[in-house]
Design a protein around this motif. Structure first.
Motif, PDB file in Angstrom:
ATOM      1  N   ARG A  82      56.966  38.105  39.638  1.00  0.00           N
ATOM      2  CA  ARG A  82      56.476  39.600  39.267  1.00  0.00           C
ATOM      3  C   ARG A  82      57.501  39.962  40.843  1.00  0.00           C
ATOM      4  O   ARG A  82      57.239  39.825  42.205  1.00  0.00           O
TER       5      ARG A  82
ATOM      6  N   TYR B 181      55.425  38.977  44.535  1.00  0.00           N
ATOM      7  CA  TYR B 181      54.117  37.129  44.178  1.00  0.00           C
ATOM      8  C   TYR B 181      55.114  36.175  42.664  1.00  0.00           C
ATOM      9  O   TYR B 181      55.755  36.936  42.344  1.00  0.00           O
TER      10      TYR B 181
ATOM     11  N   LYS C  86      48.809  42.877  40.895  1.00  0.00           N
ATOM     12  CA  LYS C  86      48.164  44.234  40.080  1.00  0.00           C
ATOM     13  C   LYS C  86      47.271  44.954  40.264  1.00  0.00           C
ATOM     14  O   LYS C  86      46.589  45.857  40.126  1.00  0.00           O
ATOM     15  N   GLY C  87      46.247  43.639  39.735  1.00  0.00           N
ATOM     16  CA  GLY C  87      45.110  43.888  39.855  1.00  0.00           C
ATOM     17  C   GLY C  87      44.215  44.288  38.406  1.00  0.00           C
ATOM     18  O   GLY C  87      45.236  45.241  37.705  1.00  0.00           O
ATOM     19  N   HIS C  88      42.971  43.516  37.926  1.00  0.00           N
ATOM     20  CA  HIS C  88      42.790  43.765  36.618  1.00  0.00           C
ATOM     21  C   HIS C  88      40.963  43.437  36.490  1.00  0.00           C
ATOM     22  O   HIS C  88      40.821  43.195  37.540  1.00  0.00           O
TER      23      HIS C  88
ATOM     24  N   GLU D 245      34.989  34.787  38.635  1.00  0.00           N
ATOM     25  CA  GLU D 245      35.955  33.828  38.937  1.00  0.00           C
ATOM     26  C   GLU D 245      35.906  33.534  40.313  1.00  0.00           C
ATOM     27  O   GLU D 245      35.512  34.476  41.023  1.00  0.00           O
TER      28      GLU D 245
ATOM     29  N   TYR E  48      38.220  32.013  43.843  1.00  0.00           N
ATOM     30  CA  TYR E  48      39.121  31.885  44.624  1.00  0.00           C
ATOM     31  C   TYR E  48      38.589  30.996  45.778  1.00  0.00           C
ATOM     32  O   TYR E  48      38.514  31.478  46.712  1.00  0.00           O
TER      33      TYR E  48
END
Ligand code: PAN
Ligand code: ZN
Length: 187
Positions: A27, A54, A88-90, A98, A100
């Motif tokens: 991106r 990213y 972006k974020g979603h 989730e 990380y």
């Protein structure tokens, strides 16, 4: 398609690559229209050098129900009019959770459930938990690339429009001492 067999995936800490790997997504500034507070500055950067903000390298595990895929996101260091470079974020359409795991550099996870905002600082070794229903955006708050492993349900999906519609509650800017300063989303 044949069933997925058990597999070992080699993660290279230096190169931040997976082997075997699935698709990699890159991106650039031109892919982030309307996401930074200062859209004019973002557009100017996109029209100029158009830097990579990213990359996301996936493992070969498919994004399909009942699978448990994973990926490595690497966000470059930088700011746009003081706002740290970010994903972006979603939101996940069916609100799956989730995890990380921060690998290198320093960053944060900005989360928003439509009412509350949460900010988790991410340093190498930090496991960040994203509960069901929290939209999530990752931010590089340091001066080196920030990389993390994401592990998510194969059917989780990515609803990017949710973030365009609802925002993220807050934004992460570089404060006077270099650390992250959270400001109201629309300020
Ligand atoms: C992550 C993200 C990745 C890139 O793998 O997809 O960090 O962020 P955006 O998808 O918001 O551009 C994840 O949260 N998967 O569910
Ligand atoms: Zn996600």
């Amino acid at each position: 398609t044949p069933p997925i067999m058990p597999m070992a995936i080699r993660f290279d800490h230096e190169q931040l690559t997976l082997a075997p790997a699935g698709p990699t997504l890159t991106r650039r500034m031109s892919d982030l229209e309307g996401l930074f507070r200062d859209e004019a500055a973002r557009a100017a950067a996109a029209a100029g050098e158009n830097p990579v903000v990213y990359t996301v390298t996936s493992s070969p595990v498919p994004e399909a129900n009942r699978e448990l895929p994973q990926s490595i996101t690497t966000i470059m260091p930088g700011t746009t009019s003081g706002e740290f470079w970010m994903t972006k974020g979603h939101q996940h359409p069916d609100h799956q959770g989730e995890i990380y795991l921060a690998i290198t550099g320093r960053g944060g996870i900005l989360m928003f459930d439509g009412e509350q905002t949460s900010w988790l600082e991410m340093l190498p070794g930090t496991i960040g938990y994203i509960p069901p229903g929290w939209a999530h955006r990752s931010v590089n708050t340091g001066t080196e690339p920030y990389a993390f492993l994401a592990v998510y349900p194969g059917g989780a999906g990515h609803d990017y429009d949710w973030v365009v519609e609802h925002g993220m509650g807050k934004r992460a800017f570089r404060g006077p001492d270099g650390s992250a300063l959270l400001r109201p989303f629309a300020e």
